[in-house]
Enzyme design. Structure first.
Site, PDB file in Angstrom:
ATOM      1  N   HIS B 124       0.726  -1.167   0.092  1.00 37.84           N
ATOM      2  CA  HIS B 124       0.043  -0.195  -0.049  1.00 37.84           C
ATOM      3  C   HIS B 124       0.666   1.288  -0.038  1.00 37.84           C
ATOM      4  O   HIS B 124       2.048   1.223   0.527  1.00 37.84           O
ATOM      5  CB  HIS B 124      -0.771  -0.068   1.244  1.00 37.84           C
ATOM      6  CG  HIS B 124      -1.990   1.042   1.406  1.00 37.84           C
ATOM      7  ND1 HIS B 124      -1.699   2.223   1.680  1.00 37.84           N
ATOM      8  CD2 HIS B 124      -3.199   0.702   1.223  1.00 37.84           C
ATOM      9  CE1 HIS B 124      -2.831   2.797   1.819  1.00 37.84           C
ATOM     10  NE2 HIS B 124      -3.693   2.126   1.472  1.00 37.84           N
ATOM     11  N   ASP B 201       3.217  -4.514   8.261  1.00 35.24           N
ATOM     12  CA  ASP B 201       1.930  -3.681   8.006  1.00 35.24           C
ATOM     13  C   ASP B 201       0.629  -4.613   8.044  1.00 35.24           C
ATOM     14  O   ASP B 201       0.386  -5.241   7.221  1.00 35.24           O
ATOM     15  CB  ASP B 201       1.933  -2.936   6.760  1.00 35.24           C
ATOM     16  CG  ASP B 201       0.738  -2.288   6.333  1.00 35.24           C
ATOM     17  OD1 ASP B 201      -0.153  -2.359   6.928  1.00 35.24           O
ATOM     18  OD2 ASP B 201       0.712  -1.628   5.146  1.00 35.24           O
ATOM     19  N   GLN B 204      -4.629  -4.957   6.872  1.00 32.95           N
ATOM     20  CA  GLN B 204      -5.436  -5.722   6.372  1.00 32.95           C
ATOM     21  C   GLN B 204      -5.530  -6.998   7.262  1.00 32.95           C
ATOM     22  O   GLN B 204      -6.551  -7.675   7.257  1.00 32.95           O
ATOM     23  CB  GLN B 204      -5.294  -6.090   4.865  1.00 32.95           C
ATOM     24  CG  GLN B 204      -5.478  -5.048   4.049  1.00 32.95           C
ATOM     25  CD  GLN B 204      -6.787  -4.544   3.881  1.00 32.95           C
ATOM     26  OE1 GLN B 204      -7.773  -5.293   4.196  1.00 32.95           O
ATOM     27  NE2 GLN B 204      -7.116  -3.134   3.882  1.00 32.95           N
ATOM     28  N   LYS B 227     -10.357  -0.754  10.764  1.00 30.64           N
ATOM     29  CA  LYS B 227     -10.375  -1.881  10.041  1.00 30.64           C
ATOM     30  C   LYS B 227     -10.746  -3.173  10.948  1.00 30.64           C
ATOM     31  O   LYS B 227     -10.940  -4.258  10.478  1.00 30.64           O
ATOM     32  CB  LYS B 227      -9.069  -2.154   9.263  1.00 30.64           C
ATOM     33  CG  LYS B 227      -9.100  -1.307   8.076  1.00 30.64           C
ATOM     34  CD  LYS B 227      -7.961  -1.470   7.132  1.00 30.64           C
ATOM     35  CE  LYS B 227      -8.321  -0.716   5.661  1.00 30.64           C
ATOM     36  NZ  LYS B 227      -7.379   0.389   5.623  1.00 30.64           N
ATOM     37  N   CYS B 365      -4.799   2.467  -3.557  1.00 28.25           N
ATOM     38  CA  CYS B 365      -3.746   3.162  -2.937  1.00 28.25           C
ATOM     39  C   CYS B 365      -2.519   2.026  -3.181  1.00 28.25           C
ATOM     40  O   CYS B 365      -1.633   2.088  -2.253  1.00 28.25           O
ATOM     41  CB  CYS B 365      -3.704   3.314  -1.663  1.00 28.25           C
ATOM     42  SG  CYS B 365      -5.025   4.719  -1.088  1.00 28.25           S
TER      43      CYS B 365
END
Lengths: 150, 407
Positions: B124, B201, B204, B227, B365
């Protein structure tokens, strides 16, 4: 099934999306400008042939959504034979229509471009319709080689 | 899949009863942000109605109540990701700020001209741009490990890029544009063999699976609350205590100090050293409520249910002529990115919206990922624990209808 969308996706738009007019590279173009909408990745190259101040030919290449493809296809048809000033006036009227500034769609002034009036109810899609015209505006003003909606 | 209480869960999310353009909402944009259960909404309303004051400051009753709830949320996060200590949980705005924090503190202190930072080709923008900024500031070099046409990291190429010059590996746990889940344990082991720290990261990954930072042995883990069914505006940076202690502070201000004179400042202990100013009190507490809610269901159950949804959606999508799935990794989270022949994703998005179906259309993104697959954009249906097979049927029927309309 898509009754709500009939104002946005009129048959003329599907037609121009399937069979875009003036979709070709112009070898001897006097003006060539790239238009880019970074939000959705739509990208087009607009070619103009000028005869003095008259647009004698217009064509384009590129890929985009149905709204942006139909918009540029219709635009290349309508500006052919118009003077730079007439094309700029048309841009202004089209912009007013697409952004909803002019509540009544002035059919006489805008002609068949009125099929794109539906975008004003879809704020996220206005730029799809106006990209072509911003690119034309840059070409007529002989601006940089690339124009962006942002 | 049959035992999963999806109808009970749906009833906990008031927005799922909304009508969109006179049709029942089918919310399939969960990778962008998730909807909130009543328990999260109530926790925020309750705080502002009964317990709200600033934290870590007053001796008065409300300040104590707010502080207790705020710190209790920190402990909930710590337990949720199995960190070793509350001190390792830093509250930030979101995953983006967490990554920027590491770049501007750990990165600036430890990365010099000629050093390398290694990321992957499926990142991302939030795990690309902070490192480009750092490279601009320091003269370090950004290296990118490639992916293949299935959307999987080419692991051998990644391993070859891990060198003596590499000073940090920062890689996505699960891709937002493709759904690919990276072999992060293997990646971390390879980096650690050369004493290179690894940031994951997890924006998600966190809502879709059990994350155990000690088992992963990652050095930093970044994620966003919104999220994870929590409020927007709050996120978490997990960092190993030894690393966080050695790092310079991020921002200066109140709460992050122990003692201030005009000559010098003594910084506060962890985690407060990285939390300058009044934090996002209500949303941190809301995130705690989201974690309580998820613990009541169980992340492993959620993962199993969503795997069933993805398998069903993939199977149905593959039957649609002219549909191409972008991202076909073997290990994949509940994301179905796709393109249709001669129909632009924005038209797909608008048409599905008219049927009450929310999907994302765009570059997600992740412009380099779009370039790699040579598409300007994709349409993306991303699933959450409250989605159903019936909703996937509505989506597929919608796709088939719009293909027909476009002719």
């Amino acid at each position: 099934m898509f009754d709500d969308l009939r104002d946005l996706y009129q048959e003329v738009i599907f037609d121009h999306n399937r069979n875009p007019r003036n979709f070709r590279v112009m070898e001897n173009a006097d003006r060539q400008v790239e238009g880019f909408n970074p939000l959705c990745g739509d990208r087009l190259t607009l070619f103009l042939k000028m005869d003095g101040s008259v647009i004698s030919d217009a064509s384009f290449q590129g890929s985009g959504c149905a709204i942006s493809t139909a918009s540029v296809s219709l635009m290349t048809e309508i500006v052919k034979g118009k003077t730079e000033q007439e094309a700029e006036d048309l841009f202004e009227k089209f912009h007013e229509m697409a952004t909803g500034k002019d509540e009544e769609v002035n059919l006489e002034a805008i002609g068949k471009l009125a099929v794109l009036a539906g975008v004003r109810d879809y704020p996220a899609r206005v730029k799809c319709a106006t990209l072509a015209w911003h690119t034309l505006d840059a070409a007529l003003k002989n601006q940089a080689e690339s124009v962006s909606t942002e | 899949m049959t035992n999963f209480p999806v109808e009970k869960i749906r009833a906990d999310f008031p927005i799922l009863a909304e009508k969109i353009r006179n049709k029942p909402l089918v919310y399939l944009d969960n990778a962008a942000t998730c909807q909130k259960p009543q328990a999260v909404i109530d926790s925020i309303v309750h705080l502002y109605s009964h317990d709200y004051a600033n934290v870590h400051r007053g001796v008065h009753t409300l300040s104590v109540r707010s502080t207790d709830q705020f710190e209790s949320a920190r402990t909930k996060v710590k337990d949720f990701i199995n960190a070793a200590s509350d001190k390792e949980i830093i509250f930030v705005k979101g995953a983006t700020e967490a990554i920027n924090l590491v770049a501007q503190t750990y990165g600036k202190a430890n990365i010099k001209a000629g050093d390398e930072i290694l990321i992957s080709a499926m990142e991302h923008h939030s795990n690309i741009v902070p490192w480009q900024i750092l490279c601009g500031q320091t003269g370090a070099i950004l290296k990118v490990a490639p992916i293949d046409l299935r959307g999987e990291l080419i692991y051998d190429d990644f391993e070859q890029l891990v060198s003596d010059k590499t000073k940090l590996v920062s890689i996505v746990h699960m891709s937002n544009a493709l759904g690919s889940i990276n072999p992060v344990k293997q990646i971390i082991a390879a980096a650690h063999a050369k004493n290179i720290p690894v940031l994951l990261d997890g924006a998600q990954a966190i809502p879709h699976m059990t994350v155990d930072v000690q088992d992963l042995d990652c050095d930093f883990y970044a994620f966003s609350g919104h999220k994870l069914y929590g409020p927007s505006g709050v996120g978490v940076l997990y960092g190993k205590q030894t690393l966080l202690e050695a790092m310079p502070p991020y921002q200066g201000g109140g709460d992050m100090i122990r003692k201030v004179t005009f000559e010098e400042t003594e910084y506060n202990t962890l985690p407060y050293k990285f939390e300058a100013g009044t934090p996002n009190i209500a949303d941190v507490i809301g995130l705690g409520a989201a974690i309580d809610y998820l613990n009541g269901i169980g992340m492993d159950h959620i993962a199993a249910y969503e795997a069933g949804l993805l398998a069903y959606a993939t199977e149905q999508a593959l039957q649609i002529k002219g549909l191409r799935i972008i991202g076909e990794a073997t290990y994949k989270g509940a994301i179905l990115s796709f393109v249709l022949d001669k129909i632009h994703p924005h038209d797909i998005g608008t048409m599905l919206d008219s049927l009450g179906i929310a999907v994302r259309a765009g570059h997600h993104c992740a412009m380099p990922v779009m370039d790699f697959f040579q598409v300007p954009a994709t349409a993306r249906a991303s699933f959450a624990m409250y989605n159903t097979q019936a909703e996937i049927d509505v989506l597929m029927k919608g796709i088939e209808s719009l293909i027909e309309v476009f002719g």
